[in-house]
Design a protein around this motif. Structure first.
Motif, PDB file in Angstrom:
ATOM      1  N   GLU A 127       0.818  -1.216   0.000  1.00 55.70           N
ATOM      2  CA  GLU A 127       0.000   0.000   0.000  1.00 55.70           C
ATOM      3  C   GLU A 127       0.854   1.270   0.000  1.00 55.70           C
ATOM      4  OE1 GLU A 127      -3.428   0.202  -0.186  1.00 55.70           O
ATOM      5  OE2 GLU A 127      -3.235  -1.930  -0.649  1.00 55.70           O
ATOM      6  N   ILE A 128       1.906   1.245   0.792  1.00 54.98           N
ATOM      7  CA  ILE A 128       2.783   2.410   0.915  1.00 54.98           C
ATOM      8  C   ILE A 128       3.520   2.673  -0.399  1.00 54.98           C
ATOM      9  CG2 ILE A 128       4.932   3.202   2.018  1.00 54.98           C
ATOM     10  CD1 ILE A 128       3.865   1.662   4.587  1.00 54.98           C
ATOM     11  N   LEU A 129       4.007   1.600  -1.024  1.00 59.09           N
ATOM     12  CA  LEU A 129       4.744   1.762  -2.280  1.00 59.09           C
ATOM     13  C   LEU A 129       3.830   2.245  -3.398  1.00 59.09           C
ATOM     14  CD1 LEU A 129       6.984  -1.365  -1.849  1.00 59.09           C
ATOM     15  CD2 LEU A 129       7.806   1.006  -2.022  1.00 59.09           C
ATOM     16  N   TYR A 130       2.602   1.787  -3.373  1.00 62.31           N
ATOM     17  CA  TYR A 130       1.626   2.265  -4.360  1.00 62.31           C
ATOM     18  C   TYR A 130       1.351   3.750  -4.137  1.00 62.31           C
ATOM     19  CZ  TYR A 130      -2.880   2.971  -6.679  1.00 62.31           C
ATOM     20  OH  TYR A 130      -3.903   3.455  -7.464  1.00 62.31           O
ATOM     21  N   ASP A 131       1.169   4.118  -2.918  1.00 64.85           N
ATOM     22  CA  ASP A 131       0.851   5.511  -2.601  1.00 64.85           C
ATOM     23  C   ASP A 131       1.979   6.446  -3.029  1.00 64.85           C
ATOM     24  OD1 ASP A 131      -1.139   7.283  -1.151  1.00 64.85           O
ATOM     25  OD2 ASP A 131       0.715   7.854  -0.120  1.00 64.85           O
ATOM     26  N   SER A 132       3.217   5.933  -2.949  1.00 60.58           N
ATOM     27  CA  SER A 132       4.338   6.814  -3.314  1.00 60.58           C
ATOM     28  C   SER A 132       4.863   6.555  -4.726  1.00 60.58           C
ATOM     29  CB  SER A 132       5.452   6.713  -2.272  1.00 60.58           C
ATOM     30  OG  SER A 132       5.654   5.377  -1.894  1.00 60.58           O
ATOM     31  N   ASN A 133       4.130   5.749  -5.499  1.00 59.05           N
ATOM     32  CA  ASN A 133       4.482   5.475  -6.902  1.00 59.05           C
ATOM     33  C   ASN A 133       5.887   4.884  -7.084  1.00 59.05           C
ATOM     34  OD1 ASN A 133       2.024   6.377  -8.006  1.00 59.05           O
ATOM     35  ND2 ASN A 133       2.726   8.506  -7.875  1.00 59.05           N
TER      36      ASN A 133
ATOM     37  N   LYS B 240      -5.745  -0.150  -1.558  1.00 56.91           N
ATOM     38  CA  LYS B 240      -5.751   0.257  -2.964  1.00 56.91           C
ATOM     39  C   LYS B 240      -5.154  -0.797  -3.887  1.00 56.91           C
ATOM     40  CE  LYS B 240      -7.003   4.716  -2.299  1.00 56.91           C
ATOM     41  NZ  LYS B 240      -7.276   4.708  -0.850  1.00 56.91           N
ATOM     42  N   VAL B 241      -4.219  -1.599  -3.383  1.00 54.54           N
ATOM     43  CA  VAL B 241      -3.621  -2.629  -4.235  1.00 54.54           C
ATOM     44  C   VAL B 241      -3.645  -4.035  -3.636  1.00 54.54           C
ATOM     45  CG1 VAL B 241      -2.114  -1.270  -5.724  1.00 54.54           C
ATOM     46  CG2 VAL B 241      -1.318  -1.878  -3.427  1.00 54.54           C
TER      47      VAL B 241
ATOM     48  N   CYS C 204      -6.466   0.034 -11.399  1.00 56.79           N
ATOM     49  CA  CYS C 204      -5.817   1.024 -10.542  1.00 56.79           C
ATOM     50  C   CYS C 204      -6.698   2.266 -10.433  1.00 56.79           C
ATOM     51  CB  CYS C 204      -4.466   1.376 -11.172  1.00 56.79           C
ATOM     52  SG  CYS C 204      -3.701   2.862 -10.507  1.00 56.79           S
ATOM     53  N   ASN C 205      -6.830   2.799  -9.233  1.00 54.34           N
ATOM     54  CA  ASN C 205      -7.655   4.000  -9.022  1.00 54.34           C
ATOM     55  C   ASN C 205      -7.091   5.234  -9.699  1.00 54.34           C
ATOM     56  OD1 ASN C 205      -9.457   2.615  -7.469  1.00 54.34           O
ATOM     57  ND2 ASN C 205      -8.470   3.155  -5.523  1.00 54.34           N
ATOM     58  N   LYS C 206      -5.771   5.216  -9.927  1.00 57.88           N
ATOM     59  CA  LYS C 206      -5.142   6.420 -10.461  1.00 57.88           C
ATOM     60  C   LYS C 206      -5.095   6.426 -11.986  1.00 57.88           C
ATOM     61  CE  LYS C 206      -1.546   5.856  -7.477  1.00 57.88           C
ATOM     62  NZ  LYS C 206      -0.350   6.123  -6.655  1.00 57.88           N
ATOM     63  N   CYS C 207      -4.836   5.238 -12.606  1.00 59.63           N
ATOM     64  CA  CYS C 207      -4.623   5.251 -14.062  1.00 59.63           C
ATOM     65  C   CYS C 207      -5.459   4.244 -14.837  1.00 59.63           C
ATOM     66  CB  CYS C 207      -3.154   5.013 -14.362  1.00 59.63           C
ATOM     67  SG  CYS C 207      -2.692   3.277 -14.220  1.00 59.63           S
ATOM     68  N   LYS C 208      -6.206   3.405 -14.130  1.00 52.95           N
ATOM     69  CA  LYS C 208      -7.090   2.416 -14.781  1.00 52.95           C
ATOM     70  C   LYS C 208      -6.383   1.210 -15.377  1.00 52.95           C
ATOM     71  CE  LYS C 208     -10.442   5.095 -13.683  1.00 52.95           C
ATOM     72  NZ  LYS C 208     -10.942   4.850 -12.326  1.00 52.95           N
ATOM     73  N   SER C 209      -5.045   1.119 -15.288  1.00 55.12           N
ATOM     74  CA  SER C 209      -4.445  -0.157 -15.713  1.00 55.12           C
ATOM     75  C   SER C 209      -4.695  -1.187 -14.620  1.00 55.12           C
ATOM     76  CB  SER C 209      -2.944  -0.061 -15.991  1.00 55.12           C
ATOM     77  OG  SER C 209      -2.429   1.164 -15.662  1.00 55.12           O
ATOM     78  N   LEU C 210      -4.359  -2.440 -14.918  1.00 54.29           N
ATOM     79  CA  LEU C 210      -4.686  -3.496 -13.971  1.00 54.29           C
ATOM     80  C   LEU C 210      -3.612  -3.660 -12.898  1.00 54.29           C
ATOM     81  CD1 LEU C 210      -6.210  -6.258 -16.295  1.00 54.29           C
ATOM     82  CD2 LEU C 210      -7.345  -4.383 -15.092  1.00 54.29           C
ATOM     83  N   ILE C 211      -4.065  -3.921 -11.692  1.00 58.20           N
ATOM     84  CA  ILE C 211      -3.149  -4.219 -10.585  1.00 58.20           C
ATOM     85  C   ILE C 211      -2.596  -5.629 -10.799  1.00 58.20           C
ATOM     86  CG2 ILE C 211      -2.975  -4.523  -8.072  1.00 58.20           C
ATOM     87  CD1 ILE C 211      -3.739  -1.685  -8.852  1.00 58.20           C
TER      88      ILE C 211
ATOM     89  N   PHE D 119       1.697  -6.583  -4.476  1.00 61.45           N
ATOM     90  CA  PHE D 119       0.694  -6.044  -5.394  1.00 61.45           C
ATOM     91  C   PHE D 119       1.118  -4.644  -5.819  1.00 61.45           C
ATOM     92  CE2 PHE D 119      -1.204  -9.070  -2.554  1.00 61.45           C
ATOM     93  CZ  PHE D 119      -2.092  -9.796  -3.339  1.00 61.45           C
ATOM     94  N   TYR D 120       1.016  -4.363  -7.112  1.00 63.46           N
ATOM     95  CA  TYR D 120       1.370  -3.017  -7.552  1.00 63.46           C
ATOM     96  C   TYR D 120       0.778  -2.717  -8.922  1.00 63.46           C
ATOM     97  CZ  TYR D 120       4.990  -5.208 -10.450  1.00 63.46           C
ATOM     98  OH  TYR D 120       5.646  -5.969 -11.373  1.00 63.46           O
ATOM     99  N   CYS D 121       0.846  -1.455  -9.311  1.00 63.17           N
ATOM    100  CA  CYS D 121       0.358  -1.024 -10.616  1.00 63.17           C
ATOM    101  C   CYS D 121       1.560  -0.820 -11.516  1.00 63.17           C
ATOM    102  CB  CYS D 121      -0.413   0.286 -10.487  1.00 63.17           C
ATOM    103  SG  CYS D 121      -0.751   1.047 -12.087  1.00 63.17           S
ATOM    104  N   GLU D 122       1.580  -1.552 -12.630  1.00 61.21           N
ATOM    105  CA  GLU D 122       2.755  -1.507 -13.507  1.00 61.21           C
ATOM    106  C   GLU D 122       2.971  -0.150 -14.170  1.00 61.21           C
ATOM    107  OE1 GLU D 122       3.763  -5.840 -15.285  1.00 61.21           O
ATOM    108  OE2 GLU D 122       1.787  -5.047 -15.826  1.00 61.21           O
ATOM    109  N   SER D 123       1.900   0.608 -14.336  1.00 58.56           N
ATOM    110  CA  SER D 123       2.149   1.909 -14.963  1.00 58.56           C
ATOM    111  C   SER D 123       2.423   3.032 -13.969  1.00 58.56           C
ATOM    112  CB  SER D 123       1.044   2.294 -15.949  1.00 58.56           C
ATOM    113  OG  SER D 123      -0.190   1.837 -15.525  1.00 58.56           O
ATOM    114  N   CYS D 124       1.798   2.981 -12.806  1.00 59.14           N
ATOM    115  CA  CYS D 124       2.087   4.024 -11.808  1.00 59.14           C
ATOM    116  C   CYS D 124       3.424   3.786 -11.092  1.00 59.14           C
ATOM    117  CB  CYS D 124       0.988   4.096 -10.759  1.00 59.14           C
ATOM    118  SG  CYS D 124      -0.588   4.682 -11.399  1.00 59.14           S
ATOM    119  N   GLN D 125       3.798   2.516 -10.959  1.00 60.79           N
ATOM    120  CA  GLN D 125       5.020   2.191 -10.217  1.00 60.79           C
ATOM    121  C   GLN D 125       6.073   1.633 -11.164  1.00 60.79           C
ATOM    122  OE1 GLN D 125       2.086   0.165  -7.411  1.00 60.79           O
ATOM    123  NE2 GLN D 125       3.870   0.344  -6.070  1.00 60.79           N
ATOM    124  N   LYS D 126       6.647   2.532 -11.941  1.00 60.06           N
ATOM    125  CA  LYS D 126       7.594   2.131 -12.992  1.00 60.06           C
ATOM    126  C   LYS D 126       8.954   1.752 -12.405  1.00 60.06           C
ATOM    127  CE  LYS D 126       5.712   3.782 -17.176  1.00 60.06           C
ATOM    128  NZ  LYS D 126       4.585   2.813 -17.118  1.00 60.06           N
ATOM    129  N   LYS D 127       9.615   0.821 -13.116  1.00 58.14           N
ATOM    130  CA  LYS D 127      10.941   0.409 -12.699  1.00 58.14           C
ATOM    131  C   LYS D 127      11.910   1.569 -12.752  1.00 58.14           C
ATOM    132  CE  LYS D 127      10.060  -4.192 -14.511  1.00 58.14           C
ATOM    133  NZ  LYS D 127      10.518  -5.357 -15.275  1.00 58.14           N
TER     134      LYS D 127
END
Length: 272
Positions: free
Chosen positions: A176-182, A237-238, A246-253, A264-272
């Motif tokens: 959750e924390i990593l998702y929140d901070s992208n 959220k994740v 994803c609540n922020k960008c609509k791609s899939l968690i 759990f994470y969002c591949e587009s909000c949490q880029k490598k």
DNA sequence: AGCGGAACCTGTCGGC
DNA sequence: TGCCGACAGGTTCCGC
């Protein structure tokens, strides 16, 4: 089971109900938890008064009058419940504490990963197990943590789970924390920018405080001491939301398993 | 030294 | 319906 917010809620619940009560009897029903419950716990607790109930990381501390105190950890499935005169017995009840006013407190733990131990020196209460800093007021320790981060070679999620870095974060809140901070969970901690690390710390504090205010997260069998569920689950959220958008960008968690644990994470909000 | 993964234990859930 | 494997919020230990 419980991470810092759940332990905090449970500790507060205990405190509200047993502060200043006298223990008239403590019975170990089954001592085989993560470690054997100390044999002298029964005699130690008899006729002691509860001076305070505190939390450190995911540990609870029951302060007694005298020189010895109880430290407990709930592992994955540890729970306390109260009962009055009639003590209903359940499978996996391990400890029964009777108070002189007639209230009974029971510790139940299905998977037996919880633990009870006795601690003597009050100074040790906050310094045992090499626990890291509590995740509050982190802006005041950011520089220290930043230096510590730079000495680690693990990915950032593993660092969040490291109780010696910041204490109290577990597998749910790490995601959750990593998702929140992208931030991409498997990014090496050492590669984080200062700005991103700053953001991570403020997300940590924000998410944990919010979870506490909602009564902790309920998944499966978490209960606070009065048997109520936590209300934070709808705020996740994740975690547990793989395949949902994803609540922020609509791609899939997405859900990824590493070392036996899910992330759990969002591949587009949490880029490598 | 420090990392990733296995082990610890029991219940539940999903797939076949 | 029944069985079997995978999975679950925790920490600790072991081998590399």
């Amino acid at each position: 089971m419980p991470e810092l917010p759940e332990v905090e809620v449970i500790v507060k619940g205990l405190k509200n109900n047993i502060l200043n009560l006298k223990i008239s009897d403590l019975k170990i029903i089954n001592k085989n938890l993560r470690y054997p419950i100390p044999n002298n716990l029964e005699t130690l607790c008899k006729n002691k008064k509860i001076k305070n109930v505190l939390r450190r990381g995911k540990y609870g501390i029951i302060l007694l009058n005298g020189d010895e105190h109880i430290v407990f950890h709930l592992g994955m499935t540890g729970k306390f419940r109260f009962s009055n005169k009639l003590i209903e017995k359940y499978k996996h009840d391990h400890i029964l504490i009777k108070f002189s006013n007639g209230i009974n407190l029971i510790y139940n733990d299905v998977r037996k990963f919880g633990s009870f131990s006795i601690i003597k020196n009050p100074i040790d209460l906050y310094n045992f197990k090499n626990l890291g800093i509590e995740p509050f007021f982190l802006e005041y320790v950011e520089d220290n943590l930043w230096k510590k981060l730079k000495q680690k070679s693990k990915d950032i999620k593993s660092i969040l789970l490291d109780q010696g870095f910041i204490s109290g974060i577990g597998n749910i809140y790490a995601s959750e924390i990593l998702y929140d901070s992208n931030i991409y969970p498997f990014k090496k901690g050492i590669k984080l920018s200062k700005k991103s690390f700053s953001l991570l710390l403020s997300s940590t504090e924000k998410i944990l405080r919010k979870a506490i205010s909602k009564g902790g997260v309920t998944i499966k069998d978490y209960r606070n001491v009065t048997g109520d569920l936590g209300y934070f689950k709808i705020n996740l959220k994740v975690y547990g939301r793989e395949g949902l958008s994803c609540n922020k960008c609509k791609s899939l968690i997405v859900k990824v398993k590493r070392g036996g644990r899910s992330t759990f994470y969002c591949e587009s909000c949490q880029k490598k």
